[in-house]
Design an enzyme around this catalytic site. Sequence first.
Site, mmCIF file in Angstrom:
data_model
loop_
_atom_site.group_PDB
_atom_site.id
_atom_site.type_symbol
_atom_site.label_atom_id
_atom_site.label_comp_id
_atom_site.label_asym_id
_atom_site.label_seq_id
_atom_site.Cartn_x
_atom_site.Cartn_y
_atom_site.Cartn_z
ATOM 1 C CG ASP A 43 -2.215 0.783 0.911
ATOM 2 O OD1 ASP A 43 -2.150 1.702 0.075
ATOM 3 O OD2 ASP A 43 -3.265 0.526 1.525
ATOM 4 C CD GLU B 84 -6.593 5.687 2.210
ATOM 5 O OE1 GLU B 84 -5.994 4.879 2.904
ATOM 6 O OE2 GLU B 84 -6.155 6.100 1.117
HETATM 7 C C1 BGC Z 1 -5.210 2.907 0.142
HETATM 8 C C2 BGC Z 1 -5.429 1.934 -0.987
HETATM 9 C C3 BGC Z 1 -5.242 2.616 -2.293
HETATM 10 C C4 BGC Z 1 -3.899 3.296 -2.336
HETATM 11 C C5 BGC Z 1 -3.639 4.043 -3.630
HETATM 12 C C6 BGC Z 1 -3.934 3.664 -0.018
HETATM 13 O O1 BGC Z 1 -3.795 4.642 0.945
HETATM 14 O O2 BGC Z 1 -5.232 2.211 1.372
HETATM 15 O O3 BGC Z 1 -6.705 1.362 -0.892
HETATM 16 O O4 BGC Z 1 -5.397 1.697 -3.329
HETATM 17 O O5 BGC Z 1 -3.809 4.226 -1.289
HETATM 18 O O6 BGC Z 1 -4.358 5.190 -3.712
HETATM 19 C C1 BGC Z 2 -3.301 9.908 -1.776
HETATM 20 C C2 BGC Z 2 -4.104 8.638 -1.658
HETATM 21 C C3 BGC Z 2 -3.505 7.808 -0.601
HETATM 22 C C4 BGC Z 2 -3.426 8.586 0.685
HETATM 23 C C5 BGC Z 2 -2.872 7.748 1.802
HETATM 24 C C6 BGC Z 2 -3.283 10.620 -0.454
HETATM 25 O O1 BGC Z 2 -2.577 11.786 -0.537
HETATM 26 O O2 BGC Z 2 -3.812 10.696 -2.787
HETATM 27 O O3 BGC Z 2 -4.155 7.927 -2.836
HETATM 28 O O4 BGC Z 2 -4.237 6.639 -0.459
HETATM 29 O O5 BGC Z 2 -2.739 9.791 0.524
HETATM 30 O O6 BGC Z 2 -1.942 8.366 2.580
#
Ligand code: BGC
Ligand code: BGC
Length: 610
Positions: free
Chosen positions: A301, A501
């Site tokens: 990830d 998230e």
């Molecule tokens: C998320 C994933 C995602 C990745 C790319 C991560 O922070 O947990 O689900 O695919 O970012 O954006």
């Molecule tokens: C990104 C996401 C990623 C997230 C996690 C964001 O800045 O755009 O894709 O999952 O950070 O830290």
Amino acid sequence: MKNLTILSTILFLSVILFSAFSSDRPAKKSKQKSSIDKKVDDLLSQMTLEEKIGQMVQADIDALKGHYEDIEKYSLGSILCGGDSEIDDVSAKGWADFYDMLQSHAVKSRLKIPMIYGVDAVHGHNNVTGAVVFPQNIGLGATRNAKLIEKAARITAEEVAATGMDWAFAPCIAVARNERWGRTYESFGEDPELAKTLGAAQVKGFQGKKLSGNTSILACAKHFLGDGGTTDGKDQGNTEVDEPTLRKLHLPGYAAAIKAGTKTIMVSYNSWNGVKMHGNKHLLTDVLKGELKFNGILVSDWAAIDQLEKDYKSSIEKSINAGLDMVMIPNPPGKANNYVDFITLLKELANENKVPMSRIDDAVKRILRVKFEMNIFENPFTDRTLMPTFGSKEHRQVARECVRQSLVLLKNENKTLPISKKVKNIALAGTSADDIGNQCGGWTINWQGKSGDNISGGTTVLQAVKNAVSINTVVSYSKDGSQVGDADVVLVVVGETPYAEMKGDREDLSLSKEDVAVIENVKKSGKPYVVVLFSGRPMIIEQQLKDAKAFVAAWLPGSEGAGIADVLFGDFNFTGKLGHSWPKTMEQIPVNVGDKNYAPLFKYGFGLKY
Ligand code: BGC
Ligand code: BGC
């Protein structure tokens, strides 16, 4: 002399036999080797250590900005765009042009190995304006319809392929066990059975019949393992269960996804009993690659390995030795833990024998094999013939069907629903009645999503109602519910505003003050009213449920609000079933099907019909 002749004859014969046998064996073996394996071996044999490690990098587009020549310089294997990584033109054409620009760098590398591009196409090709946006997985889970979900994923694959991209970071087959978790909506539901059947359906839909097909893209089952089981539903938290429980709840989805042929799996940020998944060799290598025979690419990830150890080098050592094949790296040169650091440090580790060459070769072989299977060496650039169906009416029809089947009817007193299309006067209320951003939720154009119209295309509930009713019907809209006039019935559309998230965890899942006030205003009018709830999870609604005549859980349905009108006006019946036990109170969470003293507000699988 005679003895000697016999001896030498025996010797001679055995040498012939042995050499025949031994030369036969590798010959047979190499015959058995598929032509793809041969191509992989051949290519691998020409690669320098640095080129091999380059293939193990998945760099974010923001990190590459201004350094695009690094793609050929380091022979980077993969590129992604994170949820907030932006380009100026986020139309389908804009992304396709951008993709081709990146790819033109990759094929300029010494061995001309194309890169593969990954994107969070988690409910349609949701980073692209004009794409059809499907319901989030929680809604798809409520449909229980694997065939339909496969069809939807096929369409997403077509739209992703139309922009050149190769890889969707989906399906999320998390089994969400605690609604406090802000990623609950990315999960099909609380029962592993849903992750199993519906996750496999998405894998098949994305990858199509043959990986080399022009509309096939790589699936990515995520996040391995136990992401939905963390204590208190904490994002990136700790899943505290014994191994039998971990396997029973969280593993079946992966076994099914692998059986369905998923070519990639993403490792999870969470820990299992205090040990971070990205360093867990037992689960990544012994269980996933050994026991479950996963032979595709295991990707990290976003900057997740950085959380393992104090220094980056040790983190790399630990995660690659644990079984990681590719590392998602968001940092540009100049910032800590960037992709150049990764290449330099892993090279050092290999030269110091701290990461065995066999491990690096295994990772690179997995990556190259997938690339050959996709036939990307032959067709590295965007297939522009796919563009005309991007976001098409036909695609939207399927999303609309998904919406219809995802709706769960929780209450329907006095047959308030369905509403007649000939109703004289219908009022809508609530901020979400005319807000496509709220309808879509997180992972829509922006990482966290956004209220308001940012997707272009699609229909809000207000527009859908206007389109559905007869020309004589008066349709009005009062955002705060204070002006419902002479309505025969009021539709109140409320719920959560977008989040994703890290920002979606909640200690309190009651409706917002504003939403409660809207409902109170409508209630004061004395008119019968129906609540339609947009949310990424069950919310605490006991009071609002009591007061309303009818109540519909609509989850996060995406761009096709028309699917809601289809059912509210009775063209279609409700068929959706809860993929979560609906809690009465916050104190009751976690409450899951199969619990000992199981007494939720609505049981898992609940859903009324007309
Ligand atoms: C998320 C994933 C995602 C990745 C790319 C991560 O922070 O947990 O689900 O695919 O970012 O954006
Ligand atoms: C990104 C996401 C990623 C997230 C996690 C964001 O800045 O755009 O894709 O999952 O950070 O830290």
